[in-house]
Design a protein around this motif. Sequence first.
Motif, mmCIF file in Angstrom:
data_model
loop_
_atom_site.group_PDB
_atom_site.id
_atom_site.type_symbol
_atom_site.label_atom_id
_atom_site.label_comp_id
_atom_site.label_asym_id
_atom_site.label_seq_id
_atom_site.Cartn_x
_atom_site.Cartn_y
_atom_site.Cartn_z
ATOM 1 N N GLN A 235 1.923 -3.278 0.585
ATOM 2 C CA GLN A 235 1.761 -3.798 2.123
ATOM 3 C C GLN A 235 0.049 -2.346 3.111
ATOM 4 O OE1 GLN A 235 5.563 -2.790 3.646
ATOM 5 N NE2 GLN A 235 5.856 -4.556 3.113
ATOM 6 N N ARG A 236 0.479 -1.242 2.773
ATOM 7 C CA ARG A 236 -0.539 -0.153 3.216
ATOM 8 C C ARG A 236 -1.682 -0.846 2.612
ATOM 9 N NH1 ARG A 236 1.138 5.376 1.991
ATOM 10 N NH2 ARG A 236 -0.250 5.938 2.974
ATOM 11 N N ASN B 157 -2.434 -4.110 2.143
ATOM 12 C CA ASN B 157 -2.789 -5.378 2.057
ATOM 13 C C ASN B 157 -3.408 -5.986 0.287
ATOM 14 O OD1 ASN B 157 -2.856 -7.104 3.788
ATOM 15 N ND2 ASN B 157 -5.327 -7.278 4.535
ATOM 16 N N ASN C 206 -1.404 -7.758 -2.908
ATOM 17 C CA ASN C 206 0.049 -8.856 -2.981
ATOM 18 C C ASN C 206 0.746 -7.970 -4.679
ATOM 19 O OD1 ASN C 206 0.136 -11.021 -1.440
ATOM 20 N ND2 ASN C 206 -1.392 -12.052 -2.720
#
Length: 291
Positions: free
Chosen positions: A141-142, A144, A146
């Motif tokens: 997530q940090r 960006n 997958n």
Amino acid sequence: MSLFSEKKSFFGRLSEKISDAIMLRASVDEDLMDELEEILITSDIGMDTTMTIMEELRKNIKNNNITEPARVTGALKEIMTGLVDKGERQKLSQEKPLVVLVIGINGGGKTTTIGKLAYKCRKEGRTVMLAAAEQLVIWGQRNNVNVIKHKEGADPSAVVYDAIQSAKAKGIDVLICDTAGRLQNKKNLMDELEKMNRVIDREFPEAARETLLVLDATTGKNAVSQAQEFGNVTDITGIVLTKLDGTAKGGIAVTVADQFDMPIKFIGVGEGIEDLKEFVPEEFIGGIFDE
């Protein structure tokens, strides 16, 4: 400016001890050699590597007729740089696609390293995908990127299989795969890594490969035994040495590079996402000598 100008605690003491030993001598003699030998051994450089360094140093002093203690520093620096410099092997492969298998015991900074490596590759303009431990979701997530994961306890090879299919479909440049960090049962570890390697070879034969071993510098000599254990079960292409910001045990880098002929590719010098630095032999050894 050196990478280590602000984060030098790990070899600050070694630098000071070497300087003191050399500055206090009026001549180059066996007492100086004995003192330097002791300093290196107590700085986690290890007996065998220290003996190699001292043997080369004595030769250098004799061949170059070194009589001033101040000149010993330059000779020592040159020898130690030669031990850790592995040339082209020092760099992470720039080939595409690339599969990076990251191994090491739990708690050594493996997951954090993967997150930082993903950030570094993205910053270089490469597309990245991660496969799989739970903590990697946060790093995904940090960054960006997958993250392909299964439920806890799932077969790691199945996660790698799914990640490969997804990476191929999306044309991903770099697939970084986490592995279990267990060393308690060598057979299980060996079987698991062999299975993962078989899956990658079969499903992604066109991909370039890197296998990075993450070692915690604060563990000192334990890092050497881990390099030995993991080296026995898989081919390691490079080392990532973590937690160098808070330890006086940076000498372990010299031991591992020398004893196992493994290039150190990256060093972790902090908790920040940008605190994974490429290992530069001249800068690292220069830092030991306070440059």
